[in-house]
Design a protein around this motif. Structure first.
Motif, PDB file in Angstrom:
ATOM      1  N   SER A 131     -13.959  -9.473   0.132  1.00  0.00           N
ATOM      2  CA  SER A 131     -13.579  -8.339   0.986  1.00  0.00           C
ATOM      3  C   SER A 131     -12.215  -7.729   0.646  1.00  0.00           C
ATOM      4  CB  SER A 131     -13.620  -8.742   2.458  1.00  0.00           C
ATOM      5  OG  SER A 131     -14.941  -9.001   2.865  1.00  0.00           O
ATOM      6  N   PRO A 132     -11.155  -8.544   0.422  1.00  0.00           N
ATOM      7  CA  PRO A 132      -9.856  -7.922   0.086  1.00  0.00           C
ATOM      8  C   PRO A 132      -9.895  -7.105  -1.200  1.00  0.00           C
ATOM      9  CG  PRO A 132      -9.565 -10.205   0.769  1.00  0.00           C
ATOM     10  CD  PRO A 132     -11.040 -10.006   0.589  1.00  0.00           C
ATOM     11  N   LEU A 133     -10.697  -7.522  -2.177  1.00  0.00           N
ATOM     12  CA  LEU A 133     -10.801  -6.748  -3.417  1.00  0.00           C
ATOM     13  C   LEU A 133     -11.419  -5.376  -3.158  1.00  0.00           C
ATOM     14  CD1 LEU A 133     -12.039  -9.395  -6.028  1.00  0.00           C
ATOM     15  CD2 LEU A 133      -9.867  -8.160  -6.061  1.00  0.00           C
ATOM     16  N   ILE A 134     -12.450  -5.335  -2.342  1.00  0.00           N
ATOM     17  CA  ILE A 134     -13.093  -4.056  -2.029  1.00  0.00           C
ATOM     18  C   ILE A 134     -12.138  -3.162  -1.254  1.00  0.00           C
ATOM     19  CG2 ILE A 134     -15.024  -2.973  -0.839  1.00  0.00           C
ATOM     20  CD1 ILE A 134     -16.618  -5.524  -1.308  1.00  0.00           C
ATOM     21  N   THR A 135     -11.398  -3.744  -0.328  1.00  0.00           N
ATOM     22  CA  THR A 135     -10.420  -2.973   0.442  1.00  0.00           C
ATOM     23  C   THR A 135      -9.363  -2.372  -0.468  1.00  0.00           C
ATOM     24  OG1 THR A 135     -10.764  -4.368   2.393  1.00  0.00           O
ATOM     25  CG2 THR A 135      -8.723  -3.093   2.298  1.00  0.00           C
ATOM     26  N   ALA A 136      -8.877  -3.169  -1.414  1.00  0.00           N
ATOM     27  CA  ALA A 136      -7.872  -2.660  -2.353  1.00  0.00           C
ATOM     28  C   ALA A 136      -8.427  -1.520  -3.192  1.00  0.00           C
ATOM     29  CB  ALA A 136      -7.379  -3.795  -3.248  1.00  0.00           C
ATOM     30  N   ALA A 137      -9.679  -1.647  -3.633  1.00  0.00           N
ATOM     31  CA  ALA A 137     -10.297  -0.584  -4.427  1.00  0.00           C
ATOM     32  C   ALA A 137     -10.461   0.682  -3.600  1.00  0.00           C
ATOM     33  CB  ALA A 137     -11.647  -1.057  -4.963  1.00  0.00           C
ATOM     34  N   ALA A 138     -10.830   0.535  -2.332  1.00  0.00           N
ATOM     35  CA  ALA A 138     -11.031   1.707  -1.473  1.00  0.00           C
ATOM     36  C   ALA A 138      -9.729   2.444  -1.208  1.00  0.00           C
ATOM     37  CB  ALA A 138     -11.674   1.270  -0.156  1.00  0.00           C
ATOM     38  N   ARG A 139      -8.618   1.736  -1.224  1.00  0.00           N
ATOM     39  CA  ARG A 139      -7.321   2.383  -0.990  1.00  0.00           C
ATOM     40  C   ARG A 139      -6.819   3.132  -2.214  1.00  0.00           C
ATOM     41  NH1 ARG A 139      -4.587  -2.848   2.007  1.00  0.00           N
ATOM     42  NH2 ARG A 139      -5.414  -2.438   4.111  1.00  0.00           N
ATOM     43  N   GLY A 140      -7.450   2.915  -3.362  1.00  0.00           N
ATOM     44  CA  GLY A 140      -6.961   3.517  -4.595  1.00  0.00           C
ATOM     45  C   GLY A 140      -7.049   5.023  -4.629  1.00  0.00           C
ATOM     46  N   ASP A 141      -8.145   5.572  -4.143  1.00  0.00           N
ATOM     47  CA  ASP A 141      -8.334   7.022  -4.113  1.00  0.00           C
ATOM     48  C   ASP A 141      -9.167   7.342  -2.882  1.00  0.00           C
ATOM     49  OD1 ASP A 141      -9.188   9.708  -4.467  1.00  0.00           O
ATOM     50  OD2 ASP A 141      -8.933   9.531  -6.633  1.00  0.00           O
ATOM     51  N   GLN A 142      -8.587   8.024  -1.945  1.00  0.00           N
ATOM     52  CA  GLN A 142      -9.247   8.273  -0.665  1.00  0.00           C
ATOM     53  C   GLN A 142     -10.481   9.162  -0.788  1.00  0.00           C
ATOM     54  OE1 GLN A 142      -8.554   6.831   2.330  1.00  0.00           O
ATOM     55  NE2 GLN A 142      -7.149   5.564   1.128  1.00  0.00           N
TER      56      GLN A 142
END
Length: 343
Positions: A131-142
């Protein structure tokens, strides 16, 4: 503006919780010319460089898709690059070490982590750790819907409740209302959580397709629902008229996509599969011509351990069916029974 019906999932309702081939279109291909899961001309150099341990071309490719908002291609490229990194991770490790906050590197890493978790006996525990990896990826470009497609896939694998899934879905469609990958993830969630809910799956797929532009890949979502029904073997009957309508919509989409090209091959392979199950031999022949030499693992790997060989045998059956007496039928095993798992 996107119609609200296309954005609404059925469980929200109160009533139910390489390069282009030089051959011209229409020229038959020999068996040894058929390629399985061939990369397109943009992805191929990135894979070749990754095999040498170099991440630069992959980084450039994903950056370009993000800059141009090419979300469908970005989704496909991320999936393919993660699959390559499963056995050859050195290039991705080097990329993350050099640029640990790069949204493209984080997205590939998150896709790889989800893929690995699915294959593990400790699937549920590993999915929680992802889950934290997906969250980090989602924050990369809104603007990017692809991390949200990945989050939807992750939620399905983790057997998340539909309140949480609905929140992810709404976030995904705000970013790209007609993104095919997000719609497939939602369709698979519905099929998984309400096994045999084929009418609901068709309703969802039809609304999404009706809302989408003519050339959008989501036009093929009803075809995906038809595949799920034809290979499931449970639930209420779906009319032949509705199955044909789903196929007809995909047939209308097919010529709007590049002919004899790896990019739309997955959709055309799925269309051929369903056309064979419906015994629409002439339509299947026309799709073979548009498809050219490109076989894809899905959907043939759902019915065979040898997807390329199965595709070639189905292709032979289609040719025989269109050339032979109308009473001729191919061998029954060609349609195959789908393997347990996702549609």
């Amino acid at each position: 503006m996107v119609g609200t019906m296309a954005m609404q999932l059925p469980f929200i309702r109160p009533s139910r919780m390489a390069r282009t081939s030089p051959h011209p279109v229409g020229e038959p291909r020999a068996d040894d010319e058929v390629l399985l899961d061939a990369p397109d001309a943009r992805l191929s150099p990135a894979l070749v460089a990754a095999a040498r341990g170099e991440h630069g071309p992959a980084a450039g490719l994903l950056l370009a898709t993000r800059a141009a908002s090419e979300w469908e291609r970005r989704d496909r490229y991320v999936t393919r690059l993660a699959a390559f990194a499963h056995s050859r991770p050195e290039w991705l490790d080097a990329w993350l070490a050099l640029a640990p906050q790069d949204p493209d590197a984080l997205l590939v890493a998150a896709q790889l982590a989800v893929d690995r978790a699915r294959r593990s006996p400790a699937r549920a525990e590993l999915l929680r750790e992802v889950s934290p990896l997906i969250t980090a990826a989602a924050r990369g470009d809104q603007r990017d819907p692809v991390p949200w497609r990945l989050a939807l896939d992750h939620a399905r694998g983790a057997q998340a409740g539909h309140t949480y899934f609905e929140e992810l879905w709404e976030a995904a469609v705000r970013r790209a209302p007609h993104h095919y990958g997000c719609h497939v993830a939602a369709l698979r969630y519905l099929a998984t959580h309400w096994h045999g809910s084929h009418h609901e799956c068709f309703d969802f797929a039809d609304r999404a397709a009706q809302d989408a532009p003519p050339g959008a890949l989501v036009q093929a979502l009803p075809l995906r629902a038809a595949f799920g029904y034809l290979t499931d073997g449970c639930g209420p009957e779906v009319s032949r008229e509705r199955l044909d309508a789903a196929v007809d919509r995909a047939i209308a989409l097919s010529p709007l996509l590049p002919a004899v090209d790896p990019w739309p091959a997955r959709m055309r392979n799925l269309l051929i599969f369903v056309l064979v199950r419906l015994e629409r031999w002439q339509d299947a022949t026309e799709q073979l011509l548009l498809n050219g030499p490109y076989a894809t693992s899905f959907p043939w790997d759902r019915v065979s351990d040898d997807p390329l060989g199965h595709f070639l045998r189905v292709r032979d059956d289609i040719r025989a069916a269109t050339a032979a007496d109308p009473s001729w039928h191919p061998r029954s095993e060609r349609g195959g029974r789908v393997r347990p798992g996702d549609h």
